[in-house]
Scaffold this active site. Structure first.
Site, PDB file in Angstrom:
ATOM      1  N   SER A 534       0.848  -1.188   0.000  1.00 59.05           N
ATOM      2  CA  SER A 534       0.000   0.000   0.000  1.00 59.05           C
ATOM      3  C   SER A 534       0.891   1.249   0.000  1.00 59.05           C
ATOM      4  O   SER A 534       1.682   1.428  -0.924  1.00 59.05           O
ATOM      5  CB  SER A 534      -0.957  -0.034   1.193  1.00 59.05           C
ATOM      6  OG  SER A 534      -2.010   0.868   1.018  1.00 59.05           O
ATOM      7  N   ASP A 620      -9.672  -3.660  -5.694  1.00 57.41           N
ATOM      8  CA  ASP A 620      -9.137  -2.807  -4.640  1.00 57.41           C
ATOM      9  C   ASP A 620      -9.719  -1.401  -4.772  1.00 57.41           C
ATOM     10  O   ASP A 620      -9.656  -0.786  -5.844  1.00 57.41           O
ATOM     11  CB  ASP A 620      -7.611  -2.758  -4.759  1.00 57.41           C
ATOM     12  CG  ASP A 620      -6.923  -2.163  -3.546  1.00 57.41           C
ATOM     13  OD1 ASP A 620      -7.595  -1.494  -2.739  1.00 57.41           O
ATOM     14  OD2 ASP A 620      -5.703  -2.365  -3.411  1.00 57.41           O
ATOM     15  N   HIS A 654      -8.224  -4.937  -1.377  1.00 56.27           N
ATOM     16  CA  HIS A 654      -6.955  -4.400  -0.901  1.00 56.27           C
ATOM     17  C   HIS A 654      -6.156  -5.411  -0.088  1.00 56.27           C
ATOM     18  O   HIS A 654      -4.928  -5.424  -0.130  1.00 56.27           O
ATOM     19  CB  HIS A 654      -7.223  -3.146  -0.056  1.00 56.27           C
ATOM     20  CG  HIS A 654      -6.009  -2.323   0.215  1.00 56.27           C
ATOM     21  ND1 HIS A 654      -5.301  -1.682  -0.770  1.00 56.27           N
ATOM     22  CD2 HIS A 654      -5.373  -2.027   1.377  1.00 56.27           C
ATOM     23  CE1 HIS A 654      -4.286  -1.012  -0.240  1.00 56.27           C
ATOM     24  NE2 HIS A 654      -4.302  -1.218   1.067  1.00 56.27           N
TER      25      HIS A 654
END
Length: 679
Positions: A534, A620, A654
């Protein structure tokens, strides 16, 4: 041969500068050509890693073999019930259960043998059905223990469907509300449930009130946040006296309270928002506890009268060396979680008597209050772990100051913590700042050793020292594992965070390179593979541009590598909210120039880059799939070295694949690739 992405020139001009994006066409998720390209990338990665099949299976079996597959959590008391979750061998998801409460001590439930009086609340395996993805957004029991609110996501886009269950009859009610966000809170009598929904940019901005037994169309809009920098959340004080409506941006917060016994009443503000002031509220007796940073960089704790909540009187003063993180109120005491010198800590403040801090046995550890729903209690439930100690649950006896170990997560296969050792080192950054590094290895590992160096460094999120079953597959093969606690994270206080954001963001990247250099110069490390996800994926892309020669490999998971293009587009999820973290390049040229100077996608050049593995998910909503897709395409076109691999989960979000066995397979895939880079 790897797939070659076609180039379609797309240009945008900002502040007199033209941004050229040859791969912007890949942002169209609905274009069949995009899906074909992603599937071609997956096929290429599968072929390029086919030689790792045997190693991959071996690592998977190691993770599985060390895990007690049929297990259960330590029960937590709430009202008339003890609540716990358990897993069963061969099943992907957990099962939530409860048993009637009898006495203060948690019931001793034999692993693998559900008690006769067990009541299953939710079975994640049944809810998931045949879906390839399953996730829960909330699981909230009403204060009287009669009803359950739960929400599920079967796609990975973090948009949940909310349902309700009568726990006395076991019946799922007819009420059903699609498109809700995480969380939600009950009224005191369990007749009303509050929940939030998101706007088109995935910002939770509206709070609704749902009356049990009515249709979603009748739900009442209670609050709407019109400032696009702010999001909305709803909670309940531990005393269950007040509903807490929070509105917050990255740097400012505002809280409203409502008597939980009057859910149809009006929320009253605690103190109006003021830019740069953050605060949170809990309740005990005739006062509120207010944790805030008004004139206190590392936060201080204050009290306020319920009838005058905006008047704050200090209880725990600000300290330069201690970041106050959380304050939890109980009937006879309150508990403060803090950070000091890169470690977590817990302070207990009795209503009568002297305050004190709880001592822990290891020099590097992570400890925090966890599982304390009861307002009236003589014990404090704690979670504890270190890089060699598996996750452990303790009860802390407030009267005697005794730590009582209730459970340590089993690690099968003969794991002995004494066979491993952990260390804290300090690197020196370019500007002289000392940066902590947490290190673990198996005793007897030769130095220097192949090393996996992990980093994050954003949003004041700390990567605290912790245990990992999967990591043992590296340590037992002679690896060192290290965490670089770089600026932008929260390990060393608010200033540590401030010095790694906005126009100081590059400190995050140079700190990581300094940690890698220290590990080499101090004799810890030979080859170094870097890993982050991320915002930590942005870190990976940035250090690959900054010092590609330092790393033997790069693993970037759902990486935020196309930062400039994303932050320039306010229609994308989270962009406006994120401007307080990264800067607003639309309005401010200095922010534009600065972000452009470090964003990984824009700064790929013709140098030799290490082998790189990018992992992504099609659904995501936080870091869109096209960021790593475009980045890998540009690396292949522009850079030397590699290979550059992209693996996209076509039915996940995600967090990647949701089932635990699926997650173990994915981790085995990544770890086998890491091992392959150094052998």
């Amino acid at each position: 041969m790897p797939p070659v992405a076609k180039k379609v020139v797309s240009e945008r001009t900002h502040h007199g500068d033209t941004v050229v994006d040859d791969y912007a066409w890949l942002t169209n998720k609905d274009d069949p050509e995009t899906i074909v390209y992603l599937e071609a990338e997956n096929a290429y990665t599968e072929k390029a890693t086919a030689h790792l099949a045997e190693l991959r299976e071996a690592v998977f079996q190691e993770i599985k073999g060390r895990t007690l597959e049929t297990d259960l959590s330590v029960p937590t008391r709430k009202g008339a019930w003890w609540y716990y979750s358990r897993t069963e061998e061969g099943k992907q998801y957990g099962i939530q259960c409860r048993v009637p409460a009898a006495g203060e001590d948690p019931p001793l439930i034999k692993e693998g043998t559900p008690p006769a009086d067990e009541r299953v609340i939710l079975d994640g395996n049944e809810l998931a059905g045949d879906s390839e993805f399953f996730s829960m957004g909330t699981s909230a029991i009403s204060p009287d223990g009669r009803r359950l609110a739960y929400s599920t996501d079967l796609k990975g886009d973090e948009r949940f469907t909310l349902r309700f269950k009568d726990l006395e009859s076991g019946e799922t009610l007819a009420d059903e509300i699609p498109g809700v966000f995480y969380g939600g809170t009950w009224s005191a009598d369990g007749s009303v449930f509050f929940y939030t929904v998101v706007d088109e940019t995935w910002r939770p901005y509206r709070l609704f009130r749902h009356e049990i037994g009515t249709s979603a169309e009748q739900d009442v809009l209670v609050f709407e946040e019109n400032d696009e920098r702010f999001w909305v959340g709803i909670g309940l004080t531990r005393s269950e006296r007040f509903l807490v409506l929070s509105a917050g941006s990255k740097i400012t917060s505002e809280v409203r309270l409502l008597d939980a016994a009057d859910p149809r009443g009006e929320f009253k503000i605690v103190r109006p928002r003021r830019t740069g002031v953050e605060y949170d509220v809990d309740h005990t007796g005739d006062r509120l506890l207010v944790l805030h940073n008004d004139g206190a960089e590392n936060f201080e704790l204050a009290s306020a009268p319920i009838d005058d909540p905006g008047t704050w009187t200090p209880l725990i003063a600000h300290r330069e060396d201690t970041r106050l993180v959380d304050a939890s109120a109980f009937e006879s005491h309150f508990v403060v979680a803090f950070r000091r010198e890169g470690l977590t800590g817990i302070r207990v403040v009795p209503n009568e008597g002297e305050a004190y801090e709880i001592a822990f046995p290891e020099p590097i550890y992570t400890a925090f209050p966890a599982g304390n729903p009861e307002f009236r209690t003589k014990r404090l439930r704690l979670s504890y772990t270190s890089m060699v100690t598996p996750p452990s649950v303790y009860d802390y006896e407030l009267a005697t100051h005794e730590l009582i170990l209730l459970k340590r997560r089993p690690v099968l296969g003969g794991y002995e913590p004494s066979d491993y050792e952990q260390f804290r080192e300090w690197a020196t950054a370019e500007d002289g700042t000392r940066v902590p590094i947490s290190i673990v290895r198996k005793k007897g590992t030769a130095k220097p050793a192949p090393t996996l160096l992990y980093g994050y460094g954003s949003y004041e999120s700390a990567i605290d020292p912790g245990f990992s079953v999967a990591r043992l597959s590296l340590l037992d093969r002679g690896f060192v594992f290290a965490v670089a606690h770089v600026r932008g994270g929260g390990e060393m206080g608010r200033r540590w965070y401030d010095e790694g954001k906005l126009l100081k963001k590059k400190n995050t990247f140079t700190d990581f390179v300094a940690c890698a250099r220290h590990l080499r110069e101090a004799g810890w490390s030979a080859e170094i593979v870097a890993r982050g996800g991320s915002a930590g994926g942005l870190l990976m892309g940035a250090v690959a541009n900054l010092a590609p020669e330092m790393f033997t490999g790069i693993v970037a998971e759902v990486p935020f590598v196309d930062a400039l293009n994303t932050i320039l587009d306010p229609s994308l999820p989270l962009t406006v909210i994120e401007w307080d973290e990264w800067g607003n390049p639309l309005e401010h040229k200095d922010a534009y120039d600065y972000i452009k100077s470090y964003t990984p996608y824009e700064n790929v050049d013709g140098r030799h880059y290490p082998p790189t593995l990018a992992l992504s998910s099609l659904n995501d909503t936080r870091v869109l799939y096209h960021e790593p897709t475009k980045w890998i395409a540009r690396l292949r076109d522009t850079a030397k070295g590699g290979p550059f691999l992209l693996k996209t989960e076509m039915g996940a979000g995600h967090g990647g694949r949701s089932g635990r066995y699926d997650a173990w397979h994915e981790e085995a895939f990544t770890l086998s690739w890491i091992i392959d880079q150094v052998r």
